[in-house]
Structure formats: structure tokens, C-alpha cells
Write a protein that holds these residues in place. Structure first.
Motif, PDB file in Angstrom:
ATOM      1  N   GLU A  55     -13.852   4.176   4.655  1.00  0.00           N
ATOM      2  CA  GLU A  55     -14.597   4.940   3.652  1.00  0.00           C
ATOM      3  C   GLU A  55     -14.158   4.548   2.245  1.00  0.00           C
ATOM      4  O   GLU A  55     -14.976   4.532   1.316  1.00  0.00           O
ATOM      5  N   LEU A  56     -12.880   4.220   2.084  1.00  0.00           N
ATOM      6  CA  LEU A  56     -12.400   3.770   0.779  1.00  0.00           C
ATOM      7  C   LEU A  56     -13.061   2.451   0.389  1.00  0.00           C
ATOM      8  O   LEU A  56     -13.490   2.269  -0.758  1.00  0.00           O
ATOM      9  N   LEU A  57     -13.188   1.526   1.347  1.00  0.00           N
ATOM     10  CA  LEU A  57     -13.874   0.263   1.078  1.00  0.00           C
ATOM     11  C   LEU A  57     -15.344   0.500   0.725  1.00  0.00           C
ATOM     12  O   LEU A  57     -15.880  -0.104  -0.211  1.00  0.00           O
ATOM     13  N   GLN A  70     -18.889 -11.378  -9.961  1.00  0.00           N
ATOM     14  CA  GLN A  70     -17.985 -12.353  -9.364  1.00  0.00           C
ATOM     15  C   GLN A  70     -16.830 -11.706  -8.599  1.00  0.00           C
ATOM     16  O   GLN A  70     -15.983 -12.421  -8.049  1.00  0.00           O
ATOM     17  N   ALA A  71     -16.780 -10.400  -8.584  1.00  0.00           N
ATOM     18  CA  ALA A  71     -15.674  -9.716  -7.895  1.00  0.00           C
ATOM     19  C   ALA A  71     -15.634 -10.124  -6.422  1.00  0.00           C
ATOM     20  O   ALA A  71     -16.660 -10.178  -5.744  1.00  0.00           O
ATOM     21  N   PHE A  72     -14.447 -10.408  -5.949  1.00  0.00           N
ATOM     22  CA  PHE A  72     -14.222 -10.822  -4.559  1.00  0.00           C
ATOM     23  C   PHE A  72     -13.197  -9.862  -3.978  1.00  0.00           C
ATOM     24  O   PHE A  72     -12.071  -9.745  -4.474  1.00  0.00           O
ATOM     25  N   ILE A  73     -13.581  -9.156  -2.914  1.00  0.00           N
ATOM     26  CA  ILE A  73     -12.786  -8.052  -2.381  1.00  0.00           C
ATOM     27  C   ILE A  73     -12.135  -8.437  -1.059  1.00  0.00           C
ATOM     28  O   ILE A  73     -12.830  -8.789  -0.097  1.00  0.00           O
ATOM     29  N   GLY A 101     -18.221   0.695  10.271  1.00  0.00           N
ATOM     30  CA  GLY A 101     -19.222   0.222   9.323  1.00  0.00           C
ATOM     31  C   GLY A 101     -18.709  -0.448   8.070  1.00  0.00           C
ATOM     32  O   GLY A 101     -19.426  -0.516   7.068  1.00  0.00           O
ATOM     33  N   ALA A 102     -17.484  -1.006   8.116  1.00  0.00           N
ATOM     34  CA  ALA A 102     -16.918  -1.610   6.915  1.00  0.00           C
ATOM     35  C   ALA A 102     -17.339  -3.069   6.715  1.00  0.00           C
ATOM     36  O   ALA A 102     -17.018  -3.666   5.692  1.00  0.00           O
ATOM     37  N   LYS A 103     -18.070  -3.641   7.658  1.00  0.00           N
ATOM     38  CA  LYS A 103     -18.378  -5.074   7.647  1.00  0.00           C
ATOM     39  C   LYS A 103     -18.916  -5.575   6.310  1.00  0.00           C
ATOM     40  O   LYS A 103     -18.511  -6.643   5.836  1.00  0.00           O
ATOM     41  N   ASN A 104     -19.811  -4.858   5.710  1.00  0.00           N
ATOM     42  CA  ASN A 104     -20.464  -5.319   4.480  1.00  0.00           C
ATOM     43  C   ASN A 104     -19.740  -4.887   3.210  1.00  0.00           C
ATOM     44  O   ASN A 104     -20.303  -4.999   2.112  1.00  0.00           O
ATOM     45  N   TYR A 105     -18.483  -4.456   3.347  1.00  0.00           N
ATOM     46  CA  TYR A 105     -17.756  -3.923   2.201  1.00  0.00           C
ATOM     47  C   TYR A 105     -16.429  -4.643   1.951  1.00  0.00           C
ATOM     48  O   TYR A 105     -15.528  -4.084   1.340  1.00  0.00           O
TER      49      TYR A 105
END
Length: 238
Positions: A55-57, A70-73, A101-105
Motif C-alpha cells: 500500500e505504501l508503494l 524520470q523518477a525510477f522507483i 497488487g504492487a506489480k505496477n508500482y
């Protein structure tokens, strides 16, 4: 009763992270690791919680991207801990992130593939092998969720050369051997992102903790054998 507690509210953390990304993009800072060893009680008190971390992601990723394209997480580097009442083993934590559900984050997975007192090549089920060599690995889980195009960033890796318990540190020569061994494996791992060596300088000289002795350089400024080994490997190109 832990040294590091998670944010009480994910949205508040996301606000802070977005402001940081907005501020530092002006200095060409675009790479961000969200938390550290969140699968361990030591960094997520009072017990590791993969759902809460997911949830934090989910809260943080879109906010940072919105202010910096350009942020890369990178996910927080995962600790080599076993499943307990307060810790979650790294592979189980990765699987749980996908299930929640964190895959796209995130854009890459952070991992801390410590293996001491073993060499990285000694065992496919050690910290290094769990990234991609073991039958169940971070890579196999990523593939299961159709996410294997992302890389694993080795955001901490090192070897202590002292401490209170000789079972949990190596000689300086063995530290140098571990570096040579890890770089050989790293060069043969196309899925690997950057490797960050922990750390350059010993943080102390008292043998009360092995944390004082991870450096390539002793506390007095003199070089350990590992310093020249790593310098030579880098000069040849990694």
C-alpha cells in the motif's frame, strides 16, 4: 519496540516523497529506493507487513512519477531473514507484494544478497542464489507474474572482517575472495541492475559488532586486500 517504524499513513509518506522528488530532480536525482529491509522487524516494527508495504508503494509511486517523469522507483532492499513471528523471508515477501497488487508500482526490485560466511557461489539457496539461481527465486516469481523485464538491484552486498562472533565474519583475504566471486556471478547475470558494495570504510574498530567491519578500508584509513581487488575488477570493466 523496534528501531524503525513504518509511516502511520501511507499518504503522508507519499506527500513527503513527492516533495523530495520534486526538489532533487533539479539536481538530476531520479532514482529512489522506497524504505529499507522492510521484511525485517528491525526496519518495520512491530512486525513486517507486506500488505502494508504494498500500500505504501501504491500511494508513493504515482505521486513521485507525477512530479518527475524520470523518477525510477526501486523497492526497499530485502533482508536475508527467515520467516518468524516478526520477519518475512525475502522470497515470500516478493510473492506477497505481487499478490497484493504492487506489480505496477515499482520499476525494479531491491535485494540484499548477503551470503557470509559462505561465498556467493557456494550454494544456490543462499542470499545470492535466491535472486536467480535457486529453483524458487526472485526471478522465477517475477516471471510467474509476467514481470521479468524488470531488473533486480543489488542495493547492499558486503562482507564483515571482524566482530564478536567468528562464525559471522571472515578474514580479510576471504573478504577479497568473496568480492571476486560475486563479481564473476554478477557479470553473468543479465537480469542484474546496479551493485552497491557495503561499505567503503569501517565504521569503528571495537569488536562489539560486525557492523563495524564491512569496509574495504580499515578505520585507520589503511586498505584491506579487498580494496585493491575491487578497484582492479572495476578498472577492467564490469
Amino acid at each position: 519496540r523496534g528501531s524503525h517504524c513504518p509511516p502511520q499513513y501511507a499518504e503522508n509518506f507519499a506527500d513527503f516523497a513527492a516533495e523530495a522528488a520534486k526538489r532533487y530532480k533539479k539536481k538530476n536525482v531520479h532514482y529512489w529506493e522506497i524504505w529499507n529491509e522492510q521484511n525485517s522487524y528491525d526496519f518495520w516494527a512491530t512486525k513486517a507487513d507486506c500488505k502494508a508495504y504494498s500500500e505504501l508503494l501504491k500511494a508513493t509511486y504515482p505521486r513521485m512519477k507525477a512530479v518527475d517523469s524520470q523518477a525510477f522507483i526501486i523497492t526497499g532492499g530485502l533482508a536475508q531473514v527467515g520467516n518468524t513471528d516478526v520477519n518475512i523471508a525475502p522470497l515470500d515477501f516478493v510473492e506477497c507484494m505481487y499478490e497484493n497488487g504492487a506489480k505496477n508500482y515499482f520499476d525494479a526490485i531491491g535485494f540484499h544478497p548477503y551470503t557470509f560466511p559462505q561465498l556467493p557461489s557456494d550454494n544456490k539457496d543462499n542470499g545470492w542464489g535466491r535472486m536467480g539461481l535457486a529453483s524458487r527465486s526472485v526471478r522465477s516469481i517475477m516471471a510467474k507474474y509476467n514481470d521479468s523485464n524488470k531488473k533486480i538491484w543489488l542495493t547492499e552486498f558486503g562482507v564483515p572482517t571482524g566482530g564478536p562472533d567468528p562464525r559471522w565474519y571472515l578474514t580479510e583475504d576471504k573478504q577479497a575472495q568473496t568480492i571476486s566471486d560475486s563479481i564473476a556471478l554478477y557479470k553473468d547475470s543479465p537480469w542484474a541492475g546496479p551493485l552497491f558494495y557495503y561499505t567503503y570504510l569501517d565504521s569503528g574498530f571495537e569488536p562489539t559488532s560486525n557492523e563495524n567491519f564491512f569496509g574495504l578500508v580499515r578505520f585507520d584509513g589503511s586498505f584491506k586486500p579487498a580494496h585493491d581487488v575491487l578497484k582492479n575488477l572495476i578498472s577492467k570493466g564490469i
